[in-house]
Design a protein around this motif. Structure first.
Motif, mmCIF file in Angstrom:
data_model
loop_
_atom_site.group_PDB
_atom_site.id
_atom_site.type_symbol
_atom_site.label_atom_id
_atom_site.label_comp_id
_atom_site.label_asym_id
_atom_site.label_seq_id
_atom_site.Cartn_x
_atom_site.Cartn_y
_atom_site.Cartn_z
ATOM 1 N N GLU A 161 0.834 -1.208 0.000
ATOM 2 C CA GLU A 161 0.000 0.000 0.000
ATOM 3 C C GLU A 161 0.867 1.256 0.000
ATOM 4 O O GLU A 161 0.563 2.226 -0.692
ATOM 5 N N ILE A 162 1.946 1.235 0.749
ATOM 6 C CA ILE A 162 2.854 2.388 0.771
ATOM 7 C C ILE A 162 3.481 2.579 -0.605
ATOM 8 O O ILE A 162 3.595 3.706 -1.102
ATOM 9 N N GLU A 163 3.859 1.490 -1.245
ATOM 10 C CA GLU A 163 4.443 1.574 -2.591
ATOM 11 C C GLU A 163 3.430 2.135 -3.597
ATOM 12 O O GLU A 163 3.795 2.927 -4.470
ATOM 13 N N LYS A 164 2.157 1.740 -3.472
ATOM 14 C CA LYS A 164 1.122 2.294 -4.359
ATOM 15 C C LYS A 164 1.009 3.800 -4.170
ATOM 16 O O LYS A 164 0.911 4.557 -5.139
ATOM 17 N N GLY A 165 1.015 4.241 -2.915
ATOM 18 C CA GLY A 165 0.934 5.677 -2.637
ATOM 19 C C GLY A 165 2.129 6.429 -3.180
ATOM 20 O O GLY A 165 1.994 7.518 -3.745
ATOM 21 N N TYR A 166 3.294 5.832 -3.042
ATOM 22 C CA TYR A 166 4.516 6.461 -3.557
ATOM 23 C C TYR A 166 4.457 6.564 -5.080
ATOM 24 O O TYR A 166 4.820 7.602 -5.654
ATOM 25 N N ALA A 167 3.968 5.509 -5.725
ATOM 26 C CA ALA A 167 3.845 5.527 -7.197
ATOM 27 C C ALA A 167 2.853 6.608 -7.629
ATOM 28 O O ALA A 167 3.092 7.319 -8.609
ATOM 29 N N ASP A 168 1.746 6.743 -6.900
ATOM 30 C CA ASP A 168 0.768 7.799 -7.210
ATOM 31 C C ASP A 168 1.410 9.174 -7.073
ATOM 32 O O ASP A 168 1.199 10.065 -7.905
ATOM 33 N N MET A 169 2.200 9.348 -6.025
ATOM 34 C CA MET A 169 2.862 10.626 -5.794
ATOM 35 C C MET A 169 3.829 10.947 -6.930
ATOM 36 O O MET A 169 3.838 12.053 -7.467
ATOM 37 N N LYS A 170 4.624 9.968 -7.324
ATOM 38 C CA LYS A 170 5.589 10.190 -8.405
ATOM 39 C C LYS A 170 4.900 10.470 -9.733
ATOM 40 O O LYS A 170 5.409 11.224 -10.556
ATOM 41 N N ALA A 171 3.704 9.866 -9.934
ATOM 42 C CA ALA A 171 2.964 10.059 -11.179
ATOM 43 C C ALA A 171 2.199 11.388 -11.177
ATOM 44 O O ALA A 171 1.601 11.764 -12.173
ATOM 45 N N GLY A 172 2.201 12.075 -10.029
ATOM 46 C CA GLY A 172 1.489 13.351 -9.943
ATOM 47 C C GLY A 172 0.000 13.206 -9.724
ATOM 48 O O GLY A 172 -0.752 14.162 -9.888
ATOM 49 N N SER A 173 -0.442 12.017 -9.349
ATOM 50 C CA SER A 173 -1.887 11.820 -9.149
ATOM 51 C C SER A 173 -2.271 11.854 -7.672
ATOM 52 O O SER A 173 -3.327 11.364 -7.290
ATOM 53 N N ALA A 174 -1.420 12.433 -6.858
ATOM 54 C CA ALA A 174 -1.713 12.586 -5.432
ATOM 55 C C ALA A 174 -1.336 14.006 -5.038
ATOM 56 O O ALA A 174 -0.527 14.658 -5.690
ATOM 57 N N LYS A 175 -1.949 14.495 -3.968
ATOM 58 C CA LYS A 175 -1.587 15.820 -3.484
ATOM 59 C C LYS A 175 -0.961 15.699 -2.106
ATOM 60 O O LYS A 175 -1.187 14.718 -1.403
ATOM 61 N N THR A 176 -0.191 16.677 -1.758
ATOM 62 C CA THR A 176 0.472 16.666 -0.453
ATOM 63 C C THR A 176 -0.575 16.817 0.645
ATOM 64 O O THR A 176 -1.674 17.331 0.410
ATOM 65 N N ALA A 177 -0.215 16.396 1.841
ATOM 66 C CA ALA A 177 -1.128 16.529 2.987
ATOM 67 C C ALA A 177 -1.457 17.999 3.224
ATOM 68 O O ALA A 177 -2.616 18.349 3.478
ATOM 69 N N SER A 178 -0.454 18.871 3.104
ATOM 70 C CA SER A 178 -0.715 20.301 3.341
ATOM 71 C C SER A 178 -1.699 20.850 2.310
ATOM 72 O O SER A 178 -2.579 21.643 2.648
ATOM 73 N N LYS A 179 -1.587 20.397 1.052
ATOM 74 C CA LYS A 179 -2.535 20.836 0.012
ATOM 75 C C LYS A 179 -3.921 20.273 0.288
ATOM 76 O O LYS A 179 -4.927 20.983 0.152
ATOM 77 N N ALA A 180 -4.004 19.013 0.710
ATOM 78 C CA ALA A 180 -5.301 18.406 1.013
ATOM 79 C C ALA A 180 -5.986 19.150 2.154
ATOM 80 O O ALA A 180 -7.171 19.478 2.068
ATOM 81 N N PHE A 181 -5.235 19.449 3.231
ATOM 82 C CA PHE A 181 -5.827 20.162 4.360
ATOM 83 C C PHE A 181 -6.186 21.598 3.981
ATOM 84 O O PHE A 181 -7.204 22.126 4.429
ATOM 85 N N ALA A 182 -5.380 22.227 3.149
ATOM 86 C CA ALA A 182 -5.701 23.584 2.687
ATOM 87 C C ALA A 182 -7.001 23.569 1.884
ATOM 88 O O ALA A 182 -7.848 24.460 2.042
ATOM 89 N N ASP A 183 -7.178 22.559 1.038
ATOM 90 C CA ASP A 183 -8.416 22.442 0.260
ATOM 91 C C ASP A 183 -9.619 22.232 1.169
ATOM 92 O O ASP A 183 -10.688 22.815 0.954
ATOM 93 N N ILE A 184 -9.459 21.399 2.187
ATOM 94 C CA ILE A 184 -10.561 21.151 3.133
ATOM 95 C C ILE A 184 -10.923 22.444 3.855
ATOM 96 O O ILE A 184 -12.100 22.796 3.973
ATOM 97 N N ARG A 185 -9.901 23.173 4.338
ATOM 98 C CA ARG A 185 -10.175 24.442 5.027
ATOM 99 C C ARG A 185 -10.889 25.427 4.107
ATOM 100 O O ARG A 185 -11.831 26.106 4.512
ATOM 101 N N LYS A 186 -10.474 25.487 2.851
ATOM 102 C CA LYS A 186 -11.101 26.399 1.882
ATOM 103 C C LYS A 186 -12.536 25.964 1.591
ATOM 104 O O LYS A 186 -13.457 26.776 1.632
ATOM 105 N N ASP A 187 -12.736 24.664 1.322
ATOM 106 C CA ASP A 187 -14.060 24.164 0.972
ATOM 107 C C ASP A 187 -15.070 24.315 2.086
ATOM 108 O O ASP A 187 -16.261 24.524 1.837
ATOM 109 N N TYR A 188 -14.609 24.200 3.333
ATOM 110 C CA TYR A 188 -15.534 24.249 4.472
ATOM 111 C C TYR A 188 -15.400 25.518 5.285
ATOM 112 O O TYR A 188 -15.915 25.609 6.404
ATOM 113 N N ASN A 189 -14.702 26.493 4.722
ATOM 114 C CA ASN A 189 -14.582 27.813 5.338
ATOM 115 C C ASN A 189 -14.074 27.710 6.787
ATOM 116 O O ASN A 189 -14.635 28.313 7.690
ATOM 117 N N LEU A 190 -13.048 26.907 6.979
ATOM 118 C CA LEU A 190 -12.495 26.688 8.326
ATOM 119 C C LEU A 190 -11.301 27.575 8.592
ATOM 120 O O LEU A 190 -10.563 27.936 7.765
#
Length: 102
Positions: free
Chosen positions: A73-102
């Motif tokens: 599972e970790i290798e799958k996540g790493y492959a997704d990250m290298k392929a550009g199909s994943a976002k960083t945790a900071s970007k994910a949390f920033a999107d959540i804060r923006k979407d929910y006005n937090l």
């Protein structure tokens, strides 16, 4: 515009109601307007305006995985990250804060 004179009574989980109304409030949309919009979309779509189905995959219970399965599972996540199909945790949390006005 048609007069709004029909009543709708529905039982809903209190936590679901509270969370949804919090989001609607942040959007400036009264719950009655959101329900009216939902019903209009049902009419326009001639059914529910979203898919109702069982997801093809379920979240993985990481605590139930063996070490080899966890590594895979970790290798799958790493492959997704290298392929550009994943976002960083900071970007994910920033999107959540923006979407929910937090």
């Amino acid at each position: 515009m048609a007069t709004k004179s029909a009543n709708l009574y529905a039982r809903i989980e209190p936590e679901v109601k509270e969370q949804a109304e919090g989001i609607l409030s942040a959007l400036g949309i009264p719950a009655s307007n959101a329900i009216n919009m939902f019903y209009k979309q049902i009419i326009l779509q001639r059914g529910l305006p979203f898919d109702v189905k069982i997801p093809s995959s379920r979240p993985i219970d990481m605590s139930a995985l063996s070490e080899d399965q966890m590594n895979l599972e970790i290798e799958k996540g790493y492959a997704d990250m290298k392929a550009g199909s994943a976002k960083t945790a900071s970007k994910a949390f920033a999107d959540i804060r923006k979407d929910y006005n937090l």
